[in-house]
Design an enzyme around this catalytic site. Structure first.
Site, mmCIF file in Angstrom:
data_model
loop_
_atom_site.group_PDB
_atom_site.id
_atom_site.type_symbol
_atom_site.label_atom_id
_atom_site.label_comp_id
_atom_site.label_asym_id
_atom_site.label_seq_id
_atom_site.Cartn_x
_atom_site.Cartn_y
_atom_site.Cartn_z
ATOM 1 N N TRP A 130 0.872 -1.179 0.000
ATOM 2 C CA TRP A 130 0.000 0.000 0.000
ATOM 3 C C TRP A 130 0.907 1.226 0.000
ATOM 4 C CZ3 TRP A 130 -5.441 0.610 0.073
ATOM 5 C CH2 TRP A 130 -5.854 1.957 0.115
ATOM 6 N N ASP A 235 9.499 2.988 1.898
ATOM 7 C CA ASP A 235 8.333 3.758 2.324
ATOM 8 C C ASP A 235 8.092 3.446 3.803
ATOM 9 O OD1 ASP A 235 5.858 4.846 2.799
ATOM 10 O OD2 ASP A 235 4.843 3.887 1.107
ATOM 11 N N GLN A 238 4.539 4.196 7.967
ATOM 12 C CA GLN A 238 4.014 3.703 9.246
ATOM 13 C C GLN A 238 5.113 3.241 10.184
ATOM 14 O OE1 GLN A 238 0.592 1.267 9.276
ATOM 15 N NE2 GLN A 238 -0.243 2.088 7.394
ATOM 16 N N ARG A 397 -4.574 -4.847 12.979
ATOM 17 C CA ARG A 397 -3.326 -4.074 13.050
ATOM 18 C C ARG A 397 -3.380 -3.298 14.352
ATOM 19 N NH1 ARG A 397 -2.506 -0.400 8.097
ATOM 20 N NH2 ARG A 397 -4.731 -0.019 8.299
HETATM 21 C C1 LIG Z 1 3.095 2.480 3.759
HETATM 22 C C2 LIG Z 1 2.189 3.585 3.293
HETATM 23 N N1 LIG Z 1 2.605 4.410 2.323
HETATM 24 C C3 LIG Z 1 1.844 5.401 1.869
HETATM 25 C C4 LIG Z 1 0.582 5.613 2.370
HETATM 26 C C5 LIG Z 1 -0.263 6.712 1.818
HETATM 27 O O1 LIG Z 1 -0.231 7.796 2.658
HETATM 28 P P1 LIG Z 1 -1.327 8.951 2.499
HETATM 29 O O2 LIG Z 1 -2.638 8.318 2.775
HETATM 30 O O3 LIG Z 1 -0.883 9.951 3.531
HETATM 31 O O4 LIG Z 1 -1.215 9.474 1.119
HETATM 32 C C6 LIG Z 1 0.098 4.785 3.376
HETATM 33 C C7 LIG Z 1 -1.252 4.992 3.915
HETATM 34 O O5 LIG Z 1 -1.845 4.148 4.552
HETATM 35 C C8 LIG Z 1 0.914 3.741 3.848
HETATM 36 O O6 LIG Z 1 0.505 2.902 4.808
#
Ligand SMILES: Cc1ncc(COP(=O)(O)O)c(C=O)c1O
Length: 426
Positions: A130, A235, A238, A397
């Site tokens: 995600w 990324d 979280q 979670r």
């Molecule tokens: C790992 C990860 N990256 C990116 C995002 C997207 O972030 P945003 O909703 O702030 O655009 C999320 C959102 O849940 C996420 O869990």
């Protein structure tokens, strides 16, 4: 909340909860009737300092009065100090900070950087990922939201998520992640048009069901990136800022990415994100005319919040706290697993934990219906424990603020225990 009030807002992802939330403080949220609910999802997996942290409140008050938002061509002291503080927390080399607002934006920026830098366009992502709902991020997102709105960006290739609990490479209790990894790359190399640009991954897949990468996996990914001239983008929306027991999840293995994306936890619930990379990458992109100009890039108010979040995380040793409390929470969850056969697996690290429900421990069939009932019952009993519904179907979670206490954990566990006892056979 009546139906009319509820129907006013476009349903951007399933139905809304029944409660209308009126107030939030510390680890709790309160509905209109004043009923307290333990917030063990830290809002949307972001509020690592709990709600209404007094030091954050003071910063917001001061900044909104004195220096809020600027033309994106201006820098200001809060932005410079935020970037300095972030770089000081990171390994040598990660020293250029692009301050943005959301996680999706950081992934758009990182992909654009990787494409500009390498001249390629292909992106490798996990099949349970995600990364957001904006174009490039959504194209690299496989845990939900792919259907019903036409083609995604071309060139995104998937790598099988190393899911020890469910992988087909998990035979007779042994999981051969390296065989799965090599198989995945063989497929990628066959599909690639020869213009690979980036690997984009979460170090612990969260929306995909709290799936930790096996030890050695990140190093193996970095080696593949080097062999193929790709950039490795992590990324840590979280997992960053202490959540997993280290300031950043990549630290466990010491694999420094070419690009690090932080969001959610960076602003502790306020909209702040950052894409961080090296001087060499920044300079090459700049020379090629790189553009990623957003309305809120380098805004002083969120930057001042980020600077304060960093100060608190470091000063109060919140990573260590997450590790200790996480060990305690995990042991309590393992205790529940011994008493409730519906719990198939407990996993994750620090205060980012997953509890997977199954109808049968042999077949591992996801217990989605019971899971939804348990999640709803927890909410009714006063604890927000959320369950995944798509590719992470039936995985809770559990991610309380890093400021939570053992007492709050005990309370959440007691509620979870009661809900499991009442609803596991639904
Ligand atoms: C790992 C990860 N990256 C990116 C995002 C997207 O972030 P945003 O909703 O702030 O655009 C999320 C959102 O849940 C996420 O869990």
């Amino acid at each position: 909340m009546n139906e009319l009030q509820r129907s006013r807002v476009f349903r951007y992802g399933g139905d809304f909860a029944d409660q209308c939330i009126a107030r939030a403080q510390g680890s709790y949220i309160y509905d209109r009737e004043g009923r307290e609910i333990l917030d063990f999802t830290s809002g949307q997996m972001s509020g690592i300092l709990g709600h209404g942290h007094p030091e954050i409140v003071a910063v917001v008050r001061e900044m909104v009065a004195d220096l809020d938002h600027l033309h994106s061509g201006f820098l200001s002291d809060p932005v410079i100090e935020f970037a300095d503080a972030l770089v000081a927390m990171l390994p040598d080399g990660l020293d250029r900070v692009l301050p943005l607002s959301t996680g999706g934006e950081t992934n758009e920026a990182a992909l654009r950087i990787a494409k500009t830098y390498t001249g390629g366009f292909e992106v490798v992502a996990f099949d349970r990922s995600w990364h957001g709902v904006t174009g490039g991020a959504a194209a690299a997102t496989y845990s939900g939201g792919r259907r019903g709105h036409g083609p995604t960006l071309p060139g995104v290739l998937t790598l099988p998520t190393p899911h020890a609990y469910r992988s087909p490479f998990n035979r007779n209790g042994g999981y051969d992640w390296r065989a799965e990894f090599e198989f995945g790359w063989e497929m990628i190399d066959r599909q690639s048009t020869g213009q690979l640009a980036a690997i984009l991954v979460e170090p612990i897949l969260s929306s995909g069901g709290i799936i930790e990468l096996p030890e050695g996996y990140l190093s193996a990914l970095r080696d593949k990136a080097r062999e193929r001239g790709m950039l490795l983008i992590l990324d840590e929306a979280q997992t960053g800022m202490g959540r997993t027991g280290d300031n950043f999840a990549f630290e466990r293995e010491g694999v420094v990415p070419d690009i690090l994306n932080l969001s959610k936890t960076l602003g502790a619930g306020l909209p702040l994100s950052a894409t961080v990379t090296t001087t060499e990458i920044e300079e090459r992109c700049h020379d090629k005319g790189f553009l990623f100009y957003t309305t809120h890039a380098a805004d002083p108010l969120p930057a001042a919040v980020g600077r304060k979040v960093i100060e608190i995380v470091v000063r109060d040793r919140l990573a260590e706290r997450a590790r200790d409390l996480g060990d305690y929470l995990k042991s309590q969850l393992r205790g529940l697993q011994q008493r409730h056969p519906i719990i198939g697996d407990v996993r994750g690290r620090g205060l980012l934990l997953g509890v997977e429900l199954v109808t049968d421990r042999q077949t591992k069939t996801p217990a989605l219906e019971a899971g939804m009932a348990i999640s709803q019952r927890c909410l009714d009993l006063g604890a927000c424990l959320n369950i995944g519904r798509r590719s992470a179907a039936s995985v809770f979670r559990i991610a309380p603020p890093l400021t939570t206490t053992r007492d709050e954990i005990d309370k959440a566990i007691a509620i979870f225990d009661q809900a499991l006892s009442e609803c596991a056979t639904i």
